[in-house]
Design a protein around this motif. Structure first.
Motif, PDB file in Angstrom:
ATOM      1  N   ASN A  80       0.858  -1.185   0.000  1.00 47.85           N
ATOM      2  CA  ASN A  80       0.000   0.000   0.000  1.00 47.85           C
ATOM      3  C   ASN A  80       0.896   1.237   0.000  1.00 47.85           C
ATOM      4  OD1 ASN A  80      -1.761   2.096   0.434  1.00 47.85           O
ATOM      5  ND2 ASN A  80      -2.926   1.073   2.042  1.00 47.85           N
ATOM      6  N   MET A  81       0.899   1.951  -1.143  1.00 47.69           N
ATOM      7  CA  MET A  81       1.787   3.098  -1.297  1.00 47.69           C
ATOM      8  C   MET A  81       1.013   4.420  -1.350  1.00 47.69           C
ATOM      9  SD  MET A  81       4.863   2.019  -1.277  1.00 47.69           S
ATOM     10  CE  MET A  81       5.875   0.556  -1.533  1.00 47.69           C
ATOM     11  N   ILE A  82      -0.163   4.454  -0.738  1.00 48.40           N
ATOM     12  CA  ILE A  82      -0.972   5.668  -0.773  1.00 48.40           C
ATOM     13  C   ILE A  82      -0.194   6.865  -0.212  1.00 48.40           C
ATOM     14  CG2 ILE A  82      -3.020   6.798   0.167  1.00 48.40           C
ATOM     15  CD1 ILE A  82      -3.679   4.936  -2.057  1.00 48.40           C
ATOM     16  N   GLU A  83       0.542   6.644   0.867  1.00 49.44           N
ATOM     17  CA  GLU A  83       1.283   7.740   1.500  1.00 49.44           C
ATOM     18  C   GLU A  83       2.634   7.992   0.831  1.00 49.44           C
ATOM     19  OE1 GLU A  83      -0.012   9.644   3.748  1.00 49.44           O
ATOM     20  OE2 GLU A  83      -1.862   8.467   3.846  1.00 49.44           O
ATOM     21  N   ASN A  84       3.134   7.008   0.117  1.00 46.11           N
ATOM     22  CA  ASN A  84       4.455   7.130  -0.522  1.00 46.11           C
ATOM     23  C   ASN A  84       4.263   7.493  -2.003  1.00 46.11           C
ATOM     24  OD1 ASN A  84       5.414   6.299   1.941  1.00 46.11           O
ATOM     25  ND2 ASN A  84       5.730   4.177   1.315  1.00 46.11           N
ATOM     26  N   LYS A  85       4.303   8.784  -2.300  1.00 45.32           N
ATOM     27  CA  LYS A  85       3.929   9.270  -3.630  1.00 45.32           C
ATOM     28  C   LYS A  85       5.121   9.620  -4.525  1.00 45.32           C
ATOM     29  CE  LYS A  85      -0.385  11.277  -1.908  1.00 45.32           C
ATOM     30  NZ  LYS A  85      -1.213  12.505  -1.782  1.00 45.32           N
ATOM     31  N   TYR A  86       6.337   9.517  -3.996  1.00 44.28           N
ATOM     32  CA  TYR A  86       7.490   9.970  -4.766  1.00 44.28           C
ATOM     33  C   TYR A  86       8.474   8.829  -5.007  1.00 44.28           C
ATOM     34  CZ  TYR A  86       5.579  14.400  -3.176  1.00 44.28           C
ATOM     35  OH  TYR A  86       4.731  15.435  -2.905  1.00 44.28           O
ATOM     36  N   VAL A  87       9.104   8.842  -6.195  1.00 44.12           N
ATOM     37  CA  VAL A  87      10.099   7.832  -6.548  1.00 44.12           C
ATOM     38  C   VAL A  87      11.476   8.362  -6.156  1.00 44.12           C
ATOM     39  CG1 VAL A  87      11.142   6.486  -8.408  1.00 44.12           C
ATOM     40  CG2 VAL A  87       8.693   6.993  -8.451  1.00 44.12           C
ATOM     41  N   PHE A  88      12.204   7.556  -5.376  1.00 41.92           N
ATOM     42  CA  PHE A  88      13.543   7.926  -4.938  1.00 41.92           C
ATOM     43  C   PHE A  88      14.520   6.846  -5.402  1.00 41.92           C
ATOM     44  CE2 PHE A  88      17.001   7.645  -1.818  1.00 41.92           C
ATOM     45  CZ  PHE A  88      17.496   8.936  -1.885  1.00 41.92           C
ATOM     46  N   ILE A  89      15.596   7.232  -6.086  1.00 38.11           N
ATOM     47  CA  ILE A  89      16.594   6.297  -6.613  1.00 38.11           C
ATOM     48  C   ILE A  89      17.812   6.328  -5.692  1.00 38.11           C
ATOM     49  CG2 ILE A  89      18.058   5.738  -8.595  1.00 38.11           C
ATOM     50  CD1 ILE A  89      15.971   7.121 -10.356  1.00 38.11           C
ATOM     51  N   LEU A  90      18.219   5.145  -5.249  1.00 34.20           N
ATOM     52  CA  LEU A  90      19.314   5.078  -4.275  1.00 34.20           C
ATOM     53  C   LEU A  90      20.603   5.681  -4.821  1.00 34.20           C
ATOM     54  CD1 LEU A  90      18.839   1.547  -2.641  1.00 34.20           C
ATOM     55  CD2 LEU A  90      17.797   3.739  -2.033  1.00 34.20           C
ATOM     56  N   ASP A  91      20.935   5.392  -6.076  1.00 33.70           N
ATOM     57  CA  ASP A  91      22.157   5.928  -6.682  1.00 33.70           C
ATOM     58  C   ASP A  91      21.812   6.461  -8.074  1.00 33.70           C
ATOM     59  OD1 ASP A  91      24.645   6.635  -7.506  1.00 33.70           O
ATOM     60  OD2 ASP A  91      25.502   4.613  -7.491  1.00 33.70           O
ATOM     61  N   PRO A  92      21.457   7.744  -8.205  1.00 32.38           N
ATOM     62  CA  PRO A  92      21.054   8.289  -9.506  1.00 32.38           C
ATOM     63  C   PRO A  92      22.182   8.341 -10.518  1.00 32.38           C
ATOM     64  CG  PRO A  92      21.255  10.050  -7.885  1.00 32.38           C
ATOM     65  CD  PRO A  92      21.400   8.755  -7.135  1.00 32.38           C
ATOM     66  N   CYS A  93      23.428   8.123 -10.056  1.00 32.59           N
ATOM     67  CA  CYS A  93      24.557   8.138 -10.985  1.00 32.59           C
ATOM     68  C   CYS A  93      24.833   6.767 -11.599  1.00 32.59           C
ATOM     69  CB  CYS A  93      25.818   8.616 -10.261  1.00 32.59           C
ATOM     70  SG  CYS A  93      25.718  10.330  -9.700  1.00 32.59           S
ATOM     71  N   ASN A  94      24.140   5.732 -11.119  1.00 32.02           N
ATOM     72  CA  ASN A  94      24.352   4.378 -11.642  1.00 32.02           C
ATOM     73  C   ASN A  94      23.452   4.185 -12.869  1.00 32.02           C
ATOM     74  OD1 ASN A  94      25.093   1.757 -12.017  1.00 32.02           O
ATOM     75  ND2 ASN A  94      24.289   0.989 -10.071  1.00 32.02           N
ATOM     76  N   ILE A  95      23.974   4.607 -14.029  1.00 37.84           N
ATOM     77  CA  ILE A  95      23.176   4.659 -15.258  1.00 37.84           C
ATOM     78  C   ILE A  95      23.698   3.639 -16.254  1.00 37.84           C
ATOM     79  CG2 ILE A  95      22.400   6.156 -17.141  1.00 37.84           C
ATOM     80  CD1 ILE A  95      22.951   8.537 -15.279  1.00 37.84           C
ATOM     81  N   ASP A  96      22.783   2.920 -16.880  1.00 36.69           N
ATOM     82  CA  ASP A  96      23.102   1.988 -17.957  1.00 36.69           C
ATOM     83  C   ASP A  96      22.910   2.733 -19.279  1.00 36.69           C
ATOM     84  OD1 ASP A  96      23.433  -0.011 -19.777  1.00 36.69           O
ATOM     85  OD2 ASP A  96      21.982  -1.394 -18.885  1.00 36.69           O
ATOM     86  N   LEU A  97      24.040   3.158 -19.892  1.00 32.65           N
ATOM     87  CA  LEU A  97      23.947   3.964 -21.107  1.00 32.65           C
ATOM     88  C   LEU A  97      23.354   3.187 -22.273  1.00 32.65           C
ATOM     89  CD1 LEU A  97      27.333   5.917 -21.062  1.00 32.65           C
ATOM     90  CD2 LEU A  97      25.053   6.809 -20.622  1.00 32.65           C
ATOM     91  N   LEU A  98      23.714   1.907 -22.388  1.00 32.50           N
ATOM     92  CA  LEU A  98      23.264   1.123 -23.542  1.00 32.50           C
ATOM     93  C   LEU A  98      21.758   0.938 -23.519  1.00 32.50           C
ATOM     94  CD1 LEU A  98      26.065  -1.588 -23.786  1.00 32.50           C
ATOM     95  CD2 LEU A  98      25.760   0.440 -25.201  1.00 32.50           C
TER      96      LEU A  98
END
Length: 641
Positions: A80-98
């Motif tokens: 139940n994510m009614i109260e949790n409305k935002y997406v948070f990424i633990l490491d936004p620098c960990n990107i898969d370029l391909l």
């Protein structure tokens, strides 16, 4: 059903006398196709794709801000994510370029951190104070500082301050140190990152100048439209002279800059780093040689076409009158561009929805959720791609039909005071009421040619470096042939729309009649239509040359930054695109007027009961041409106002 074997033909052109619906079966087909695209959009809404895009979802398949159902075999799903409305990424620098995605875990949180969190104790305090847990769901906030897996299940420290994006509910870091690494990784992925960084630095440094020069090109295009409207009689020769002078001066300036840069490099008097200075010299030499070749060819073509250029003056004069009576024609590129932008935004949004409308499945290697696109959904993507091409061509064809309808009304209305108060809106209304099926059929024909060309381009791109020379040559030849066929069909379509606007016949009948008229008047096509397009091309060249000259003056002082010739090239490209958007409307008007002129001279001879519709300027052109023995017989032509 609307086949090209249609026998509908009036035998005689009767401008604006009988208006009825054309190509109704194709309108039905197009409507059903659009309904299918709407069904795809509805499917993405029902499948949750829209919710996942706008609300966001975590790595376990939960949609943030919603009550979720359990996914079999996936831990932490169905929460139940009614109260949790935002997406948070633990490491936004960990990107898969391909694969163009984040490799880090994403969570649903109730609040984004507004201040920097430097320690795990800060994470714990933030969670206890705000009820927003920034570590994975299996760790309670009190265990953040001591948990053995905190390095992988908690965000990378320090956590930068972030804020949520309106509508999309993502926590976006306000200032993160991973952007330089991302650019560096992208540069490494592309190739020579040293050159790429210098080029990128030049673009960033010159961004205000690039925007300003693009605005200048827009202003010059509007000025050119005003000039064409009011001084069309002297425009051709003035424009020819200005283009000749501009190209010669521009080429001379490039050679002067090349010599100046080279001397500064040889004498070691340049303040620029050696590699950057050498790049500037090489780039200026290449551009100077290209500009010289282009100038010589352009001057030779202008010299050999000087006698035929005079034949377009009368037609341009009438086109200028059309813009005086139909000022809203200048706005056609703007509303068409707006319609295209709105459709492309819708198309991209539905494509994103389709990407998240697949079946959620567990990735056994990571334990996280991925969305697997089923076979029917893949077909929906292909259907959606065809819709992009067809509806884009439909919007462009609608503009052509609107312009044709307005110009035809102007040409075949003897008393201009009896014209509709808003001819453009009247032409739009006629197109919507009678001829949507015709433009649907015409745009579908162009789509049929574009699809195999795009497929061949995709195959060629996928096989780059793998195919042999023969296969490479054959693919290129096929792509080139399809491109030429597309251009020929586009020109025929435009004249077919004009014929439909004149005589209200279906697409195939109009195309056949227009083709016959063009073949019967092949010399006039070459002398008027083609030369007119060439003069408009010179107008585009003048706008680009003036913008480029202003760009040289603005960018030359920035030679210490990087290879500034690339920003100049980008400016020239945008200047040509802007000039093309506006002057292509004038080009369409000239083409429509030419076909109207041909119809007028074929079925009227100036005698009583068969008076000409044409403007006095066109009449004088015809009379002068006949006196010189270039057009038709020498019989007297009478002008009717």
């Amino acid at each position: 059903m609307g086949s090209c074997q249609s026998t509908e033909s009036k035998g005689k052109w009767e401008p604006l006398e009988d208006r009825h619906c054309t190509d109704i079966p194709w309108l039905i087909i197009f409507t059903l196709f659009c309904f299918g695209m709407a069904c795809i959009c509805g499917f993405t809404i029902a499948a949750g794709g829209v919710s996942r895009i706008f609300s966001g979802y975590d790595s376990y398949g939960n949609i943030c801000g919603h009550v979720n159902t359990k996914i079999e075999g996936v831990n932490f799903s169905g929460r139940n994510m009614i109260e949790n409305k935002y997406v948070f990424i633990l490491d936004p620098c960990n990107i898969d370029l391909l694969n163009r995605k984040f490799k880090s875990i994403a969570l649903c949180v109730s609040k984004c951190p507004a201040t920097e969190l430097k320690t795990y104790d800060d994470l714990k305090q933030f969670a206890l104070n705000n009820g927003s847990a920034l570590c994975t769901y299996d760790i309670t906030p009190t265990r953040y500082p001591t948990h053995t897996a905190k390095q992988t299940k908690c965000p990378k420290l320090p956590v930068p301050p972030s804020k949520s994006i309106p509508l999309f509910n993502r926590c976006i870091p306000e200032d993160t140190g991973c952007y330089p690494e991302f650019v560096k990784a992208l540069a490494t992925f592309v190739g020579d990152n040293t050159v790429l960084r210098r080029v990128a630095a030049g673009l960033v440094t010159s961004k205000e100048i690039i925007v300003g020069l693009c605005v200048l090109a827009l202003v010059l295009s509007l000025v050119m439209m005003v000039v064409i409207r009011y001084i069309s009689k002297v425009l051709v020769w003035v424009l020819t002279a200005l283009v000749a002078i501009s190209t010669i001066v521009g080429t001379s300036v490039l050679w002067w800059l090349y010599v100046d840069h080279k001397n500064a490099l040889n004498n070691n008097t340049t303040p620029v780093f050696g590699e950057v200075a050498a790049d500037n010299v090489k780039a200026l030499l290449a551009f100077s040689i290209i500009a010289t070749i282009f100038t010589v060819i352009l001057l030779l073509v202008m010299f050999f076409m000087r006698k035929r250029v005079a034949l377009t003056i009368s037609l341009f004069h009438v086109a200028g009158k059309v813009f005086i009576h139909l000022p809203l024609l200048n706005l056609q590129p703007l509303w068409t561009f707006l319609c295209l932008i709105l459709f492309w935004i819708y198309w991209m949004a539905v494509l994103l929805f389709l990407g998240t409308s697949g079946t959620p499945v567990k990735n056994n290697s990571t334990g996280l959720v991925e969305f697997q696109v089923s076979w029917p959904l893949q077909h929906s993507v292909l259907y959606h791609a065809v819709g992009l091409i067809w509806i884009t061509e439909f919007i462009l064809a609608f503009q052509q039909m609107t312009i044709a309808g307005a110009v035809v009304t102007y040409y075949f209305t003897r008393d201009k005071s009896q014209m509709p108060s808003t001819p453009i809106l009247s032409a739009m209304a006629r197109t919507l009421r009678y001829h949507l099926g015709t433009i649907a059929k015409g745009s579908f024909i162009i789509t049929l040619v574009k699809i195999p060309r795009f497929i061949l381009l995709y195959v060629h791109n996928q096989l780059k470096g793998k195919e042999n020379a023969c296969a490479h040559c054959m693919l290129k030849a096929c792509v080139c042939c399809l491109w030429c066929l597309e251009k020929c069909l586009a020109y025929l379509n435009q004249n077919a729309y004009t014929a439909t606007a004149i005589n209200s016949t279906d697409f195939c009948t109009s195309a056949r009649e227009a083709f016959i008229l063009l073949v019967e008047n092949a010399l006039r096509v070459a002398a008027i239509n083609t030369v007119g397009d060439f003069i408009l091309f010179l107008g585009k060249v003048l706008i680009v040359a003036c913008t480029a000259f202003a760009g040289v003056l603005a960018l030359n002082p920035q030679r210490e930054y990087t290879v500034w010739v690339l920003p100049l090239f980008i400016v020239c490209l945008f200047a040509f695109m802007i000039a093309h958007c506006f002057l292509s409307v004038f080009e369409n008007v000239v083409d429509v007027l030419f076909l109207c002129f041909v119809v007028d001279t074929k079925y009227n001879d100036g005698t009583s009961g068969k008076e000409f519709y044409m403007d006095k300027a066109l009449m004088e052109f015809v009379e002068n041409s006949r006196k010189s023995g270039r057009v038709g017989d020498a019989s007297e032509l009478k002008f009717m106002a």
